[in-house]
Design a protein around this motif. Structure first.
Motif, mmCIF file in Angstrom:
data_model
loop_
_atom_site.group_PDB
_atom_site.id
_atom_site.type_symbol
_atom_site.label_atom_id
_atom_site.label_comp_id
_atom_site.label_asym_id
_atom_site.label_seq_id
_atom_site.Cartn_x
_atom_site.Cartn_y
_atom_site.Cartn_z
ATOM 1 N N LEU A 1 -1.342 -7.816 9.210
ATOM 2 C CA LEU A 1 -2.274 -6.373 10.151
ATOM 3 C C LEU A 1 -3.116 -6.739 11.013
ATOM 4 C CD1 LEU A 1 -2.381 -3.625 9.576
ATOM 5 C CD2 LEU A 1 -4.769 -3.894 8.483
ATOM 6 N N PHE A 2 -3.262 -6.772 12.886
ATOM 7 C CA PHE A 2 -3.877 -7.363 13.441
ATOM 8 C C PHE A 2 -3.725 -7.246 14.271
ATOM 9 C CE2 PHE A 2 -7.204 -4.290 10.954
ATOM 10 C CZ PHE A 2 -6.683 -2.320 11.134
ATOM 11 N N THR A 3 -2.556 -8.522 14.549
ATOM 12 C CA THR A 3 -1.670 -9.068 15.042
ATOM 13 C C THR A 3 -1.822 -8.537 16.214
ATOM 14 O OG1 THR A 3 -1.201 -10.542 13.264
ATOM 15 C CG2 THR A 3 0.176 -10.957 15.551
ATOM 16 N N PRO A 4 -2.357 -9.768 17.153
ATOM 17 C CA PRO A 4 -1.774 -8.643 18.452
ATOM 18 C C PRO A 4 -0.492 -8.879 19.637
ATOM 19 C CG PRO A 4 -3.249 -10.440 18.768
ATOM 20 C CD PRO A 4 -3.471 -10.137 17.347
ATOM 21 N N LEU A 5 0.137 -8.129 20.296
ATOM 22 C CA LEU A 5 1.003 -8.472 20.793
ATOM 23 C C LEU A 5 1.273 -10.035 21.099
ATOM 24 C CD1 LEU A 5 1.392 -5.608 19.767
ATOM 25 C CD2 LEU A 5 3.418 -5.254 21.498
ATOM 26 N N SER A 6 2.430 -10.597 21.777
ATOM 27 C CA SER A 6 2.128 -11.450 23.085
ATOM 28 C C SER A 6 3.211 -10.876 23.804
ATOM 29 C CB SER A 6 2.384 -12.983 21.882
ATOM 30 O OG SER A 6 2.781 -13.640 22.667
ATOM 31 N N HIS A 7 3.255 -12.488 24.386
ATOM 32 C CA HIS A 7 3.845 -12.238 25.884
ATOM 33 C C HIS A 7 5.078 -13.438 25.815
ATOM 34 C CE1 HIS A 7 0.787 -15.181 26.611
ATOM 35 N NE2 HIS A 7 1.028 -15.384 28.323
ATOM 36 N N GLN A 8 4.835 -13.976 24.499
ATOM 37 C CA GLN A 8 4.992 -15.879 24.651
ATOM 38 C C GLN A 8 6.047 -15.273 23.082
ATOM 39 O OE1 GLN A 8 1.870 -18.665 24.101
ATOM 40 N NE2 GLN A 8 2.717 -19.105 26.080
ATOM 41 N N HIS A 9 6.098 -14.328 22.190
ATOM 42 C CA HIS A 9 6.348 -14.199 21.094
ATOM 43 C C HIS A 9 6.967 -12.545 20.770
ATOM 44 C CE1 HIS A 9 5.238 -18.395 20.629
ATOM 45 N NE2 HIS A 9 4.188 -17.644 20.947
ATOM 46 N N GLU A 10 7.647 -12.469 19.613
ATOM 47 C CA GLU A 10 7.626 -10.933 18.962
ATOM 48 C C GLU A 10 6.919 -11.341 17.874
ATOM 49 O OE1 GLU A 10 12.054 -9.477 18.132
ATOM 50 O OE2 GLU A 10 12.362 -11.656 17.903
ATOM 51 N N THR A 11 6.155 -9.693 17.386
ATOM 52 C CA THR A 11 5.598 -9.513 16.393
ATOM 53 C C THR A 11 5.647 -8.540 15.663
ATOM 54 O OG1 THR A 11 3.199 -9.758 18.282
ATOM 55 C CG2 THR A 11 3.260 -8.895 16.072
ATOM 56 N N ILE A 12 5.616 -8.892 14.357
ATOM 57 C CA ILE A 12 6.569 -7.703 13.697
ATOM 58 C C ILE A 12 4.762 -7.272 13.132
ATOM 59 C CG2 ILE A 12 7.683 -7.109 11.030
ATOM 60 C CD1 ILE A 12 9.501 -9.294 11.654
ATOM 61 N N ALA A 13 4.792 -5.448 13.022
ATOM 62 C CA ALA A 13 3.479 -5.180 12.326
ATOM 63 C C ALA A 13 4.119 -4.230 11.230
ATOM 64 C CB ALA A 13 3.044 -4.033 13.689
ATOM 65 N N MET A 14 3.251 -4.315 10.339
ATOM 66 C CA MET A 14 3.834 -3.572 8.537
ATOM 67 C C MET A 14 2.577 -2.776 8.331
ATOM 68 S SD MET A 14 5.918 -2.591 7.033
ATOM 69 C CE MET A 14 5.966 -1.664 5.387
ATOM 70 N N PRO A 15 1.969 -1.419 8.820
ATOM 71 C CA PRO A 15 3.256 -0.649 9.219
ATOM 72 C C PRO A 15 2.573 -1.014 10.514
ATOM 73 C CG PRO A 15 1.197 0.592 7.685
ATOM 74 C CD PRO A 15 0.737 -1.108 8.804
ATOM 75 N N GLY A 16 3.560 0.191 11.005
ATOM 76 C CA GLY A 16 4.324 0.033 12.390
ATOM 77 C C GLY A 16 3.935 0.949 13.465
ATOM 78 N N ALA A 17 4.796 1.441 14.251
ATOM 79 C CA ALA A 17 3.895 2.778 15.415
ATOM 80 C C ALA A 17 4.253 4.128 14.746
ATOM 81 C CB ALA A 17 4.603 2.386 16.551
ATOM 82 N N VAL A 18 5.250 3.974 13.887
ATOM 83 C CA VAL A 18 5.250 5.270 12.981
ATOM 84 C C VAL A 18 5.100 5.127 11.659
ATOM 85 C CG1 VAL A 18 6.440 6.462 14.864
ATOM 86 C CG2 VAL A 18 7.497 4.941 12.986
ATOM 87 N N GLY A 19 4.462 3.898 11.201
ATOM 88 C CA GLY A 19 3.818 4.079 9.819
ATOM 89 C C GLY A 19 3.264 4.338 9.541
ATOM 90 N N GLY A 20 2.453 3.872 8.359
ATOM 91 C CA GLY A 20 1.431 4.720 7.357
ATOM 92 C C GLY A 20 1.403 5.796 7.415
ATOM 93 N N ALA A 21 0.513 6.941 8.560
ATOM 94 C CA ALA A 21 0.810 8.088 7.746
ATOM 95 C C ALA A 21 0.542 9.235 9.191
ATOM 96 C CB ALA A 21 -0.832 8.371 7.395
ATOM 97 N N ASN A 22 0.984 10.025 9.308
ATOM 98 C CA ASN A 22 1.698 10.754 10.367
ATOM 99 C C ASN A 22 1.346 12.099 10.608
ATOM 100 O OD1 ASN A 22 2.607 11.546 13.210
ATOM 101 N ND2 ASN A 22 3.465 9.362 13.110
ATOM 102 N N TRP A 23 1.740 13.094 11.380
ATOM 103 C CA TRP A 23 0.900 14.286 11.134
ATOM 104 C C TRP A 23 1.660 14.946 10.140
ATOM 105 C CZ3 TRP A 23 5.099 17.980 12.036
ATOM 106 C CH2 TRP A 23 5.979 17.918 12.639
ATOM 107 N N GLY A 24 1.170 15.663 9.813
ATOM 108 C CA GLY A 24 1.744 16.674 8.180
ATOM 109 C C GLY A 24 1.591 16.056 7.596
ATOM 110 N N ASN A 25 1.597 14.702 6.816
ATOM 111 C CA ASN A 25 1.452 13.664 6.088
ATOM 112 C C ASN A 25 0.235 14.163 4.797
ATOM 113 O OD1 ASN A 25 3.022 10.859 7.567
ATOM 114 N ND2 ASN A 25 3.594 13.325 7.109
ATOM 115 N N THR A 26 -0.983 14.926 5.034
ATOM 116 C CA THR A 26 -1.855 14.588 4.361
ATOM 117 C C THR A 26 -2.026 16.190 3.813
ATOM 118 O OG1 THR A 26 -2.961 14.779 5.774
ATOM 119 C CG2 THR A 26 -3.174 13.103 5.061
ATOM 120 N N ALA A 27 -2.781 16.600 2.194
ATOM 121 C CA ALA A 27 -3.395 17.371 1.846
ATOM 122 C C ALA A 27 -4.064 16.901 0.903
ATOM 123 C CB ALA A 27 -2.169 17.820 1.234
ATOM 124 N N ALA A 28 -4.650 18.063 -0.110
ATOM 125 C CA ALA A 28 -6.014 18.037 -0.858
ATOM 126 C C ALA A 28 -6.047 19.238 -1.759
ATOM 127 C CB ALA A 28 -7.427 17.773 -0.062
#
Length: 766
Positions: free
Chosen positions: A429-456
């Motif tokens: 988590l929080f590994t910055p992107l690189s101009h020399q290597h690929e990067t795997i992020a978990m969660p990614g850009a549409v992971g975690g929680a998105n719109w509509g994904n919370t209630a109470a």
């Protein structure tokens, strides 16, 4: 026009916070109780009400009888569009989007059409706002369309031309930029109503030098802007020193593009703010970047700053929070406390005192990796909540590969890649992107929680989150200089079809196929010109639609050429008015006119303004590292129930099931296509949720036990709605999107077999 920008003072002293608490307590005491109770027994606004809790205090459907729910009526949309619309219900009338982007008023008991305002092309797709005057004589629907704000009479369906200038409020105005250079600003999500104000966010795009995402409030009767809060601070404003000098002139984003929540009792609006642009490279915005990727609390009447908490410093991962902040009351260490909880794309649930902004449990600043990209300066630490525990996975391991969908060769290739990147420290988590290597992020850009994904359940301290365990596999950042992408723009004549063919090959072919017949979940573009006019096509390219992202960085020549290559002409398709009680067409005069921005230099944006110091190099990447959710082992989507009285996860269960994984022996897999789904919580102990698998589920809110499953004709990408009319209780679900399994495998490969999409309304059997 009254336009106020409040200059916030830091609220650091104990006396200031004490004064704020006393002031808010007085406001709570003045709020009529009937107004507070009303927000939970109707569905008159997106997300159910101003607090966006998706909570209903209706006692007609409970654990004992939920199994008797069956389809009461069905309203077909009459087209093949994907609608992400959350139906509103006012008294006995339901409002939906259907019939080639027409706003339709239905009898909420039967689905019978009352009126149709046809052909609202370019309208925000997730919902509208409803407002009525104290005496009930003025009832209006407010919506965004083609970067205008408009109002329609809720009873007649006709445009209100006294609103704004001849029915229109230009949302490109008043942002401190030349409106002609703004490619888009409207959000796909409606704002929130508080008293006679509409508080509105925006979605200005994610390219270099996009528009700023300042928060604004408009008078619902006149359309006048009442206040503006600069989310990218101007000189002299709090937070200005967290940016380079003059950054407000060129930095964009820091916007609420999805959901916000209003505490009606206190008159506070809570705004999850997105990341600054450009999302993945910040050499032109060195610093902490307030109020980027933050939770911001403002006085809803004045726009005055109250407090903020930055969830990600100098965001380089597009970790903008999108799900509605949840307002709940908890018993914390023997004391009743009102808190706000916001779920992030980071997979963390952040919990704060609703008035002071103090974290309910400690949030630690921990060191994170530094960037190796020239000119970039990552912030040395990031916030990590110590409690409650995360709702999403944060790591990618070679032993966590998907047992389904992958061949042995693919699994071996991914295992080797993950091992290599893990050894390099490029999977955390929080590994910055690189101009020399690929990067795997978990969660990614549409992971975690998105719109509509919370209630109470606001009074019980329960918060529910739909968790998406999807990684992004980011390619190397590519270095570009301004103007390098401006192909075929020498000033001479360019064959538009040949130019369009180049644009198609570069941006469209991967999804729609070399022969334009469509692959994966992308539709065929054969005969596209019979379905879309040139203006419709340009609007979709500018703002996106359904699963298709925005291509707002393409200039007018690119889009014109692409449309011509696909067979279209400037005369294009003409959308005929739908059958039924059409009372109006097209909204206010001029509101249908799509206004493309002046050439902005392509994806890399225009030059920096004169007089500011900014780097000449710009790094970017193609896409958001998407398309790799299938490499991870299930569950891919889950519902996580938090008891915030104790700060613990009470239960967790997979949400939905993938049909292809089931055929290979998979159980409780969750769904790979669950990004845009929503929940409803009831006072009778039920939790309803859509899942992306063509079903709607009812769970026991206390235990997570599955109690009922309703079948839908298609998948859903909008929020469900619950309401009561004449003592009968209804559950309405939009179901208009393509069902997909595994790696973008459509449910219906033969278009003749695709069921009709529409709004499915369930009720208890007689």
């Amino acid at each position: 026009m009254c336009s106020k920008n409040i200059l916030p003072a830091p609220l650091g002293s104990a006396m200031a916070k004490l004064g704020l608490v006393l002031l808010v307590s007085i406001c709570v005491a003045c709020q009529p109780q009937q107004d507070l109770d009303h927000q939970y027994n109707t569905w008159e606004d997106y997300g159910g009400g101003p607090d966006n809790s998706k909570f209903v205090d209706l006692n007609g459907i409970d654990r004992a009888n939920v199994g008797q729910l069956e389809q009461a009526w069905f309203y077909p949309t009459g087209d093949d569009n994907t609608y992400q619309f959350n139906p509103l219900v006012v008294d006995t009338v339901m409002y939906v989007l259907a019939k080639n982007n027409s706003l339709v008023a239905l009898d909420a008991k039967t689905g019978e059409e009352i009126w149709i305002h046809a052909d609202l092309r370019g309208m925000a797709r997730r919902g509208i706002n409803y407002w009525e005057s104290d005496d009930g004589t003025d009832k209006r629907l407010l919506f965004q369309m083609n970067d205008y704000l408009q109002a329609i009479d809720a009873e007649t369906g006709e445009s209100i031309l006294s609103f704004g200038e001849n029915g229109l409020v230009d949302l490109r105005q008043g942002l401190g930029r030349d409106p002609k250079t703004i490619s888009r600003v409207q959000s796909g999500t409606p704002g929130e109503i508080h008293e006679d104000l509409l508080i509105l966010g925006s979605a200005p795009g994610e390219g270099y030098l996009s528009a700023p995402g300042h928060i604004r409030a408009f008078n619902v009767v006149t359309g006048e802007q009442e206040w503006i809060f600069h989310t990218i601070p101007h000189p002299g404003e709090f937070g200005y020193d967290t940016w380079p000098k003059g950054a407000y002139k060129y930095i964009g984003g820091v916007n609420t593009w999805a959901e916000m929540s209003v505490d009606k009792e206190r008159g506070i609006v809570y705004l999850p703010l997105g990341s600054p642009t450009y999302d993945y490279y910040g050499a032109d915005r060195i610093g902490r970047n307030l109020f980027g990727t933050s939770l911001l609390a403002l006085d809803a009447i004045t726009g005055e700053y109250m407090w903020h908490y930055q969830l990600v410093h100098h965001d380089l991962w597009d970790y903008d929070p999108a799900a509605a902040p949840q307002l709940v009351t908890v018993n914390h260490e023997g004391e009743q406390k009102d808190v706000v909880a916001v779920a992030g794309k980071t997979g963390f649930l952040y919990v704060f005192d609703r008035v002071t902004g103090e974290p309910l449990w400690p949030i630690e600043e921990r060191p994170v990796p530094e960037s190796e990209v020239p000119g970039e300066q990552t912030w040395p630490t990031q916030p990590f909540p110590t409690k409650p525990e995360p709702f999403s996975r944060h790591t990618v391991h070679p032993d966590s590969l998907n047992p389904f969908f992958l061949t042995d060769a693919e699994r071996a290739e991914w295992k080797a890649k993950i091992e290599e990147l893990e050894e390099m420290g490029r999977t955390s988590l929080f590994t910055p992107l690189s101009h020399q290597h690929e990067t795997i992020a978990m969660p990614g850009a549409v992971g975690g929680a998105n719109w509509g994904n919370t209630a109470a359940d606001p009074k019980e301290g329960m918060v529910y989150v739909i968790s998406l365990d999807w990684p992004s596999v980011y390619p190397k950042l590519e270095k570009r200089e301004f103007g390098e992408e401006a192909e075929d723009q020498s000033g001479g004549w360019v064959n538009p079809i040949e130019h369009g063919q180049k644009v198609y090959a570069k941006y469209c072919q991967a999804c729609h196929g070399a022969d334009r017949t469509g692959i994966a979940s992308a539709p065929s573009l054969i005969d596209m010109e019979t379905r879309l006019s040139a203006d419709d096509f340009q609007q979709i390219m500018n703002s996106g639609r359904g699963k298709m992202p925005s291509f707002s960085y393409l200039n007018e020549q690119d889009i014109e050429g692409l449309y011509r290559f696909l067979g279209g002409t400037r005369d294009g398709a003409i959308v005929e008015p739908p059958e039924g009680p059409v009372v109006a067409k097209g909204g206010a005069p001029g509101g249908q006119d799509f206004r493309p921005a002046e050439s902005s230099g392509g994806r890399l944006g225009p030059p920096y303004p004169e007089g500011v110091e900014a780097p000449s190099d710009r790094y970017y990447l193609q896409g958001w590292g998407l398309g790799f959710a299938h490499i991870m082992s299930p569950p891919w989507s889950s519902i996580v129930a938090y008891d915030l009285n104790e700060g613990v996860i009470k239960w967790r269960r997979p949400l939905g099931s993938d049909k292809l994984a089931e055929q290979e022996g998979g159980k409780n897999t969750g769904v790979l296509k669950a990004q845009r789904n929503g929940m409803i919580v009831t006072s009778t102990g039920l939790l309803f949720s859509t899942a992306g698998d063509g079903k709607v589920y009812a769970f026991d809110a206390e235990t997570g036990e599955e109690l009922w499953v309703g079948q839908l004709p298609k998948a859903t990408e909008g929020l469900p709605t619950m309401y009561e009319v004449d003592g009968k209780y209804y559950l309405a679900v939009p179901a208009t999107s393509t069902l997909e399994w595994g790696i973008d495998t459509p449910e219906y490969e033969n278009e003749e077999n695709v069921p009709q999409g529409g709004y499915v309304v369930f009720s208890l059997s007689e």
